[in-house]
Design an enzyme around this catalytic site. Structure first.
Site, PDB file in Angstrom:
ATOM      1  N   ASP A 215      73.235  37.078 -69.665  1.00 51.08           N
ATOM      2  CA  ASP A 215      72.689  37.243 -68.315  1.00 51.08           C
ATOM      3  C   ASP A 215      71.520  38.213 -68.434  1.00 51.08           C
ATOM      4  OD1 ASP A 215      72.449  37.532 -65.361  1.00 51.08           O
ATOM      5  OD2 ASP A 215      74.372  36.495 -65.365  1.00 51.08           O
ATOM      6  N   HIS A 238      68.941  36.343 -69.504  1.00 49.47           N
ATOM      7  CA  HIS A 238      68.171  35.902 -68.340  1.00 49.47           C
ATOM      8  C   HIS A 238      67.033  36.833 -67.968  1.00 49.47           C
ATOM      9  CE1 HIS A 238      71.609  33.128 -66.708  1.00 49.47           C
ATOM     10  NE2 HIS A 238      71.013  32.655 -67.792  1.00 49.47           N
TER      11      HIS A 238
END
Length: 423
Positions: A215, A238
């Protein structure tokens, strides 16, 4: 006003060890080691060292709330292990009398959290692989809360955290450096929500860390002020993120944040800003500088129309309001865009949650803005971005949403730098 980096670095705490007593955490094979520590914490809450010994593998089978500490060092020289049974953890997380929101909860003043630099010792094993394989996202434990004024996090090593690693939300004057986060899946399963650092605090320096996760490598949420994230390596996640901001109409503020000198490998995003439609507040004086991209799908991505697929379908709203942006700079990006068309591991819907209508996969910059909400948003020195297939890079930008030169011709089409893009 954007606080100069040199000034921010002067705020980094230097804590001198001066402890009147040391508690060596005991270990018993096959038993939970947390109760023995919690039983004596009140006696070691100030001017003390709490030591997890080198050569010992501890069973941290229930959460540790350290309480309010003053002038304390928590030294993780041995290995720490979460429970291996999913159901056991879920039952604990559901019990708010023993679970405060984090498996390790550290709060107070003048606190050092220090790990071990030896390869085999100092690891905190979350046993996340079985959770990822089962795609089980119910009652997952968050890792470490470090809500500290004047603190250091150094040489910590986290292995396969179930989800979420370090939270510095509410912290002030903290230096986190030389830490390792490895949420690496051994299978095709994806390590959902294994965010690296959440930096919603004040006067924070996070540098020289290795973060391999699934993430945000780092996320600066509401309350982040005077934050420097530099000289870090990020893989698998991410991006370097601001937000998300403004969820449910909230008024959120993020100011004076710099991300610089970062390698981003196999990330979905490089630099990322995300706010919800209908939100309020301001994100101001944000800089991403000297970012090296290695196989990144969206190098520079700004959206004021964010939504979370895990919380339901995309909101149906006619609002044109969002958290405002002011003085946002993307400076000196280089490297390659992953334009292979492959699906990223978090894609569990059709279309994917990160699908952008009209995008070709060759965009160096996507500005998804609302009119009247963004001032002085600029991308410059980004001509070093290329695609893996060596086709010309493109941009997505609606000219009606900007009020000044963004550093390139604002269009849905080829990337054409303007003079501002070379300044």
């Amino acid at each position: 006003m954007h606080l100069p980096i040199a000034a921010l670095l002067t705020l980094v705490p230097t804590l001198v060890a001066s402890y009147s007593k040391t508690f060596v955490v005991p270990h018993v094979d096959g038993q939970d080691d947390t109760p023995a520590l919690k039983a004596v914490l009140a006696n070691y809450s100030s001017d003390a060292q709490i030591l997890f010994q080198r050569g010992v593998s501890y069973n941290i089978w229930t959460p540790i709330n350290f309480g309010k500490l003053t002038n304390v060092e928590i030294s993780v020289q041995g290995n720490l292990s979460y429970p291996t049974d999913i159901a056991t953890i879920q039952k604990i997380v559901a019990n708010t009398t023993i679970y405060t929101g984090f498996w390790f909860d550290i709060q107070g003043t003048n606190i050092t959290l220090k790990g071990n630099t030896e390869p085999q010792w100092g690891w905190v094993d979350g046993h996340g692989q079985q959770w990822w394989d089962a795609m089980n996202q119910t009652n997952r434990p968050h890792g470490w809360r470090f809500k500290v004024t004047n603190g250091i996090i150094q040489d910590m090593k986290l292995w396969k955290s179930v989800a979420w690693n370090f939270s510095l939300s509410g912290a002030k004057n903290v230096h986190a450096f030389q830490n390792t986060i490895k949420c690496i899946s051994d299978t095709t399963s994806f390590p959902f929500n294994t965010d690296g650092f959440a930096v919603g605090g004040t006067d924070l320096v996070v540098e020289n860390n290795y973060i391999y996760n699934g993430d945000d490598c780092v996320t600066a949420g509401n309350g982040a002020t005077n934050v420097l994230f530099q000289n870090n390596y990020c893989e698998g996640g991410h991006g370097l993120s601001i937000g998300s901001l403004g969820s449910g109409g909230a008024t959120d503020y993020v100011t004076n944040v710099t991300f610089q000198n970062i390698v981003m490998k196999n990330h979905l995003y490089g630099a990322r800003f995300k706010s919800w439609t209908g939100g309020n507040g301001l994100a101001a004086n944000i800089t991403w500088r000297n970012i090296v991209l290695q196989h990144v799908k969206f190098p520079i991505y700004v959206t004021q129309n964010y939504w979370d697929q895990g919380k339901g379908p995309k909101p149906n709203t006619t609002s044109t309001n969002s958290t405002h942006l002011q003085n946002i700079l993307f400076d000196n990006f280089s490297g390659d865009i992953d334009d292979s068309g492959t699906v990223e591991g978090t894609c569990i819907s059709d279309p994917c949650w990160y699908y952008v209508p009209g995008a070709t996969g060759e965009e160096a910059v996507i500005f998804d803005l609302y009119p009247g909400t963004a001032t002085n948003v600029v991308a410059r020195h980004i001509s070093g971005i290329r695609t893996d297939k060596n086709v010309p890079v493109r941009v997505m930008c609606n000219n009606s949403t900007i009020t000044s030169d963004p550093g390139f011709v604002c269009q849905n089409g080829p990337f054409v730098p303007t003079p501002v893009g070379y300044m």
